[in-house]
Write an enzyme that holds these catalytic residues in place. Structure first.
Site, mmCIF file in Angstrom:
data_model
loop_
_atom_site.group_PDB
_atom_site.id
_atom_site.type_symbol
_atom_site.label_atom_id
_atom_site.label_comp_id
_atom_site.label_asym_id
_atom_site.label_seq_id
_atom_site.Cartn_x
_atom_site.Cartn_y
_atom_site.Cartn_z
ATOM 1 C CD GLU A 59 -56.793 21.063 -77.688
ATOM 2 O OE1 GLU A 59 -57.969 21.365 -77.999
ATOM 3 O OE2 GLU A 59 -55.798 21.754 -77.989
ATOM 4 C CG ASN A 114 -52.471 22.068 -78.457
ATOM 5 O OD1 ASN A 114 -53.084 22.494 -79.437
ATOM 6 N ND2 ASN A 114 -53.071 21.743 -77.319
ATOM 7 C CD GLU A 148 -55.603 20.188 -81.319
ATOM 8 O OE1 GLU A 148 -55.415 21.347 -80.875
ATOM 9 O OE2 GLU A 148 -56.639 19.529 -81.125
ATOM 10 C CG ASP A 178 -55.445 24.302 -82.449
ATOM 11 O OD1 ASP A 178 -56.671 24.518 -82.439
ATOM 12 O OD2 ASP A 178 -54.775 24.117 -81.418
ATOM 13 C CD GLU A 233 -60.100 25.273 -81.705
ATOM 14 O OE1 GLU A 233 -59.669 26.081 -82.538
ATOM 15 O OE2 GLU A 233 -59.478 24.940 -80.681
HETATM 16 P P1 C2E Z 1 -55.738 25.650 -78.325
HETATM 17 O O1 C2E Z 1 -54.919 24.491 -78.698
HETATM 18 O O2 C2E Z 1 -56.527 26.310 -79.385
HETATM 19 O O3 C2E Z 1 -56.677 25.140 -77.134
HETATM 20 C C1 C2E Z 1 -57.997 25.556 -76.950
HETATM 21 C C2 C2E Z 1 -58.065 26.674 -75.933
HETATM 22 O O4 C2E Z 1 -59.380 27.181 -75.899
HETATM 23 C C3 C2E Z 1 -57.748 26.206 -74.518
HETATM 24 O O5 C2E Z 1 -57.132 27.280 -73.841
HETATM 25 C C4 C2E Z 1 -59.143 25.960 -73.950
HETATM 26 O O6 C2E Z 1 -59.195 26.043 -72.550
HETATM 27 C C5 C2E Z 1 -59.914 27.069 -74.596
HETATM 28 N N1 C2E Z 1 -61.334 26.752 -74.727
HETATM 29 C C6 C2E Z 1 -61.900 25.554 -74.935
HETATM 30 N N2 C2E Z 1 -63.247 25.661 -75.032
HETATM 31 C C7 C2E Z 1 -63.534 26.969 -74.887
HETATM 32 C C8 C2E Z 1 -64.758 27.718 -74.874
HETATM 33 O O7 C2E Z 1 -65.866 27.206 -75.031
HETATM 34 N N3 C2E Z 1 -64.641 29.065 -74.699
HETATM 35 C C9 C2E Z 1 -63.439 29.678 -74.514
HETATM 36 N N4 C2E Z 1 -63.434 30.993 -74.322
HETATM 37 N N5 C2E Z 1 -62.268 29.005 -74.513
HETATM 38 C C10 C2E Z 1 -62.315 27.663 -74.697
HETATM 39 P P2 C2E Z 1 -55.828 27.064 -72.938
HETATM 40 O O8 C2E Z 1 -55.896 25.745 -72.244
HETATM 41 O O9 C2E Z 1 -55.644 28.305 -72.141
HETATM 42 O O10 C2E Z 1 -54.672 26.966 -74.012
HETATM 43 C C11 C2E Z 1 -54.336 28.041 -74.827
HETATM 44 C C12 C2E Z 1 -53.383 27.635 -75.912
HETATM 45 O O11 C2E Z 1 -52.120 27.252 -75.373
HETATM 46 C C13 C2E Z 1 -53.859 26.412 -76.702
HETATM 47 O O12 C2E Z 1 -54.818 26.796 -77.659
HETATM 48 C C14 C2E Z 1 -52.545 25.952 -77.299
HETATM 49 O O13 C2E Z 1 -52.239 26.700 -78.440
HETATM 50 C C15 C2E Z 1 -51.558 26.277 -76.201
HETATM 51 N N6 C2E Z 1 -51.271 25.054 -75.431
HETATM 52 C C16 C2E Z 1 -51.956 24.462 -74.433
HETATM 53 N N7 C2E Z 1 -51.348 23.325 -74.006
HETATM 54 C C17 C2E Z 1 -50.242 23.187 -74.779
HETATM 55 C C18 C2E Z 1 -49.176 22.216 -74.835
HETATM 56 O O14 C2E Z 1 -49.129 21.211 -74.107
HETATM 57 N N8 C2E Z 1 -48.187 22.439 -75.769
HETATM 58 C C19 C2E Z 1 -48.206 23.512 -76.601
HETATM 59 N N9 C2E Z 1 -47.206 23.648 -77.478
HETATM 60 N N10 C2E Z 1 -49.190 24.416 -76.583
HETATM 61 C C20 C2E Z 1 -50.194 24.269 -75.690
HETATM 62 MG MG MG Z 2 -55.253 22.884 -79.713
HETATM 63 MG MG MG Z 3 -57.575 25.930 -80.985
HETATM 64 MG MG MG Z 4 -55.264 28.450 -79.613
#
Ligand code: C2E
Ligand code: MG
Ligand code: MG
Ligand code: MG
Length: 272
Positions: A59, A114, A148, A178, A233
């Site tokens: 991802e 995403n 997603e 998602d 997830e």
């Molecule tokens: P998401 O799409 O649900 O991405 C998964 C989030 O959960 C990511 O946070 C990831 O670092 C975190 N995660 C993965 N495995 C674990 C785990 O085992 N434990 C815990 N506690 N967390 C875990 P991240 O990278 O901070 O991203 C947060 C949200 O920001 C993403 O949720 C997504 O909704 C958004 N995001 C990130 N990159 C993009 C992007 O390029 N475009 C858009 N529109 N949204 C993005």
């Molecule tokens: Mg995602």
């Molecule tokens: Mg997610």
């Molecule tokens: Mg999320």
């Protein structure tokens, strides 16, 4: 409440409010410049097959390295980017990066990107054309791209969103829901939208894994009944992973298997 109390209340919070407005303003200015300054980076987190732990995909997760504030999490700046109308070029850049990296590196496997709410409603850019262009520019086979989306993107203008989703599927890319289970009417969405995959939110994995593994299994079976693939997830511990295996999930993602990291050398190309 007397007038005096009201005024006291106001005075108490004024400096704090002012500080937060100022912080937001400066973040706004910084966000508009971040792309040109090359402050964005795409991290990649592996998605594994259950129970082999073989990497089947990644991802793409956006990171902002702020020169003064340090790393700002996407949950903090993406909503702001949407609000001030700069999410589109940023999203386009992430998409181009992710597709180029995946096309150049077969070991990336399936690449998940995403989408943001703004990409569905924009009148400036057509999402379907944008995805089409990213695929053509990178040479990535559409079958390797997964988009997603979250429930909040489906709330408004359902018919338009539905038409867009079908057009995207027509390109050969797949669509994942998602953070499943965190919204208001997740079940309803499963019946109305053509998802290829459901990603069960980590809040479910964390609580259900030890408190109610039967519900974890039922969630998986429900999605499977709609012919959707299911990903667990946020798997962090071996105990959670055992519950995920026992509940019949076929794919998982989480810190246990790998954190988001700058895994693949990116393709330098700043967003417009
Ligand atoms: P998401 O799409 O649900 O991405 C998964 C989030 O959960 C990511 O946070 C990831 O670092 C975190 N995660 C993965 N495995 C674990 C785990 O085992 N434990 C815990 N506690 N967390 C875990 P991240 O990278 O901070 O991203 C947060 C949200 O920001 C993403 O949720 C997504 O909704 C958004 N995001 C990130 N990159 C993009 C992007 O390029 N475009 C858009 N529109 N949204 C993005
Ligand atoms: Mg995602
Ligand atoms: Mg997610
Ligand atoms: Mg999320």
């Amino acid at each position: 409440r007397t007038k005096d109390e009201g005024r006291g209340h106001y005075r108490l919070f004024e400096p704090q409010m002012k500080a937060s407005v100022q912080r937001r303003r400066s973040l706004e200015v910084d966000l508009r410049r971040a792309a040109a300054n090359g402050e964005f980076e795409v991290y990649y987190q592996p998605v594994v097959a259950v129970p082999t732990r073989q990497v089947v995909g990644h991802e793409a997760l956006l990171r902002w390295h702020h020169p003064v504030r340090g790393r700002i999490p996407p949950d903090h700046f993406i909503p702001l980017a949407e609000e001030i109308g700069v999410i589109e070029p940023i999203s386009e850049w992430v998409l181009a990066q992710a597709c180029a990296v995946a096309a150049a590196r077969p070991e990336v496997g399936r690449i998940a990107v995403n989408l943001s709410a703004g990409q569905f409603t924009s009148r400036r850019t057509n999402l379907v054309q944008q995805i089409c262009a990213a695929l053509a520019a990178s040479g990535l086979p559409p079958g390797r791209l997964e988009l997603e989306i979250t429930e909040t993107m489906l709330l408004k203008d359902t018919d338009a969103v539905l038409a867009t989703l079908h057009a995207l599927k027509g390109l050969g890319v797949s669509i994942a829901m998602d953070d499943f289970g965190t919204g208001f009417s997740s079940l309803d969405y499963l019946t109305r939208f053509p998802f290829d995959r459901v990603k069960v939110d980590r809040s479910f994995i964390h609580t259900l894994a030890h408190e109610n593994p039967l519900v974890l299994r039922a969630l998986n079976e429900l999605c499977r009944a709609f012919s959707m693939h299911v990903t667990a997830e946020g798997v962090e511990t071996e105990q959670q992973y055992r519950a995920v295996i026992a509940s019949g999930y076929t794919e998982a993602q989480g810190f246990l298997f790998g954190r988001p990291e700058p895994r693949f050398s990116s393709v330098p190309r700043p967003p417009r």
